[in-house]
Design a protein around this motif. Sequence first.
Motif, PDB file in Angstrom:
ATOM      1  N   GLU A 300       0.712  -0.851   0.099  1.00  0.00           N
ATOM      2  CA  GLU A 300      -0.255   0.176  -0.086  1.00  0.00           C
ATOM      3  C   GLU A 300       0.579   0.989   0.193  1.00  0.00           C
ATOM      4  O   GLU A 300       0.565   1.871  -0.696  1.00  0.00           O
ATOM      5  N   MET A 301       1.642   1.317   0.791  1.00  0.00           N
ATOM      6  CA  MET A 301       3.199   2.316   0.857  1.00  0.00           C
ATOM      7  C   MET A 301       3.289   2.408  -0.296  1.00  0.00           C
ATOM      8  O   MET A 301       3.380   4.170  -1.430  1.00  0.00           O
ATOM      9  N   LEU A 302       3.595   1.159  -1.131  1.00  0.00           N
ATOM     10  CA  LEU A 302       4.966   1.555  -2.060  1.00  0.00           C
ATOM     11  C   LEU A 302       3.011   2.215  -3.449  1.00  0.00           C
ATOM     12  O   LEU A 302       3.892   2.782  -4.351  1.00  0.00           O
ATOM     13  N   ALA A 303       2.489   1.962  -3.246  1.00  0.00           N
ATOM     14  CA  ALA A 303       1.652   2.128  -4.239  1.00  0.00           C
ATOM     15  C   ALA A 303       1.571   3.467  -4.046  1.00  0.00           C
ATOM     16  O   ALA A 303       1.179   4.641  -5.325  1.00  0.00           O
ATOM     17  N   SER A 304       1.124   3.859  -3.103  1.00  0.00           N
ATOM     18  CA  SER A 304       0.631   5.443  -2.721  1.00  0.00           C
ATOM     19  C   SER A 304       2.048   6.915  -3.445  1.00  0.00           C
ATOM     20  O   SER A 304       1.665   7.038  -3.699  1.00  0.00           O
ATOM     21  N   TYR A 305       3.172   5.685  -2.852  1.00  0.00           N
ATOM     22  CA  TYR A 305       5.015   6.560  -3.449  1.00  0.00           C
ATOM     23  C   TYR A 305       4.684   6.969  -4.923  1.00  0.00           C
ATOM     24  O   TYR A 305       4.669   7.636  -5.606  1.00  0.00           O
ATOM     25  N   ARG A 306       4.088   6.107  -5.987  1.00  0.00           N
ATOM     26  CA  ARG A 306       3.985   5.785  -7.344  1.00  0.00           C
ATOM     27  C   ARG A 306       3.132   6.919  -8.054  1.00  0.00           C
ATOM     28  O   ARG A 306       3.594   7.893  -8.524  1.00  0.00           O
ATOM     29  N   ASP A 307       1.667   7.077  -6.847  1.00  0.00           N
ATOM     30  CA  ASP A 307       0.868   8.081  -7.502  1.00  0.00           C
ATOM     31  C   ASP A 307       1.758   9.753  -7.020  1.00  0.00           C
ATOM     32  O   ASP A 307       2.215  10.727  -8.193  1.00  0.00           O
TER      33      ASP A 307
END
Length: 727
Positions: A300-307
């Motif tokens: 989840e954290m990584l997905a938000s980083y990509r955004d």
Amino acid sequence: MTMQRPIDTSRRGFLKGSAVAAAGLIVGFQMAPAGKAFAATAKAGESAMLNAFVRIAPDGIVTVYAKHVEMGQGSYTGLATILAEELDADWSKVRATGAPADAKLYANLAFGMQGTGGSTAMANSWDQLRQAGATARAMLVAAAAERWKVPASEITVAKGVVSHAASGRKAGFGELAVDAARQTPPASVTLKDPAKFALVGKKAPRLDARAKANGTAQFTIDVKLPGQLTALVARSPQFGGKVKSVDAAAARKVPGVVDVVQVPTGVAVIAKGFWAASKGREALQVEWDLSAAETRGSDEMLASYRDLAKQPGKPARREGDAEAALGQGAQKFEASYDFPFLAHAPMEPLDCVVRLSSDACEIWAGDQFQTVDQANAAHVLGFKPEQVKINTLYAGGSFGRRANTQSDYISEAVQVAKAFGAGKPPVKVMWTREDDIRGGFYRPLYHHALAASVDAKGDITAWRQRIVGQSILDGTPFAPMMVKDGVDVTSVEGAANLPYAIPNLAVDLHTTKSGVPVLWWRSVGSTHTAFATEVFLDEIALATKQDPVALRRKLLAKHPRHLGVLNLAAEKAGWGKPLPKGWARGVAVHESFSSYVAEVAEVSVQADGSWRVERVVAAVDCGLPINPEIIKAQVEGGIGYGLAAVFSGAITLEKGEVQQSNFHDYEVLRIDQMPKVEVHIMPSKEKPTGIGEPGLPPIGPAVANALMAATGQRFRALPLPSSIKSA
């Protein structure tokens, strides 16, 4: 560890006036005096301190006080070599011991406090210990001249013996030490011409090797004081959790359990041994308050980083107009790279022994941050820092974990001793391997998004790099000095100072928040920036049909030290020469901690998709080499430690809980995975710089680039896949 910043001894008080000083963590200090009558009251037959760094015994044994912890990096040997060179000591009679916690005498001149990290040990000690050794030598000569009634200018010193040729008189250091300590230290001394060095730059056995080989070296895990008890702490399964309630009845019934106490980090079981403490902890019934705990998973954290990476962040570097140039190039390239949380996983898990009385606290630990730990321990107890004595022991590895501004494992041990009660038996607080892997203070999770353009000739005209990740420094006393305009320098080091000649360059940073505690990990920001920059550069080279070494040479024309190690590594690796079928080479070059390292990795890819690293050739420029064998060992160790992250290293979270627990699912490098390594040291007349960390950053990109050359595939995340298809 750790903090990367230029070594500037003129700014050794750079922390004064900061939040660190305001918190009482840093005391005012001055450079340790090269000479002082430390042993003016010593009597014949006693050891004598000639200054803060050297003690000489009657038998001529020279003990060097090392202000930096020995955690496997060879610091004791390196520091002793510097001083012994100017002292003209007999190396067979040189020893080293950890200096006490005293920032006024033993501060790291790069930090402004006593502590080890950032590959600063040799760099910040070079001038200081040369002065200390030369001053002590001058005092020995003065003592001999006074005793023999001869001019000091006629006296020579070699291998621990002071001589006067005209009269035939000789005396060992031990015979003169007490009288020497009574001499007034000279106001200035002449240092040796490096051309006359007898120890520096030469092969010399490590001072800690024999004790570590025969088991007599004392680590914290070995400490056993009279009546000592052992404690284990039950901690929240999620970061940020607190004890809501605890039922310790069953734990107290376990044979050997002495007490159960609550501390801010959890519940400690104190027992007569590790096994009893472990069984007692298992018997605890703890209800946790997780209302403020981190509940997200790492995906989840990584997905938000990509955004976040889709938008500009805080500028860390700006040259030219990268955005405009990206839209004008003949070709444009884009790629993103992901890096997981990483645990330090030292071979000796965290541990600390505390003996507490009503007005004094004594600590035994492989202490990496003495000034900070002393102050934090004192704060817990309501003591003054000078009421806390720290005995610095060997540390069985650290890689940055034992150095944090919260002094987490030290403070916790002191909290346990305080809750148990002053005047009671000493307590050793131990972390199991599972505690260590799940305990946080990880290398942060990071995401990089890169874009570049090239012109019709294949020259790079623009480079944009967006970095997303958690700040190591945010909220710490170091933030006022090392977070500038919202940019944590440790998040962007290796990218913001990219040496390649690119006319339009932009580096941005998005700093994220998380409940996961993070910390510097061996090579800090360069652990991820080197991979992203060096792999992206190879992708451009492959797409534009340019040789990766030739492209780097062109871009590094104005950086001779980068270019020097690149050329040396390429030459020694046989760059361009044929390899067996299925093999390929990859290259990477990187500066970290003011040292320059290039590495060429050779990999083999089998038909079934399995692969291995066969050989690594490294070239290093770390200034004047103090001990070439230790330099080689540290580069080899950095490569091995880095390969563990390349092959398998990753801490993952699900609903806020760490999924890994021990070396079966957080794997360190196995001996059969270690490739053949060659280390070549560049000759240099520059002052020594660091070597504990710089060998690590190039290994990941060199391996990924070799795999890309072998398969034509792109590798944009660590750890790399264990099986791949060849082209």
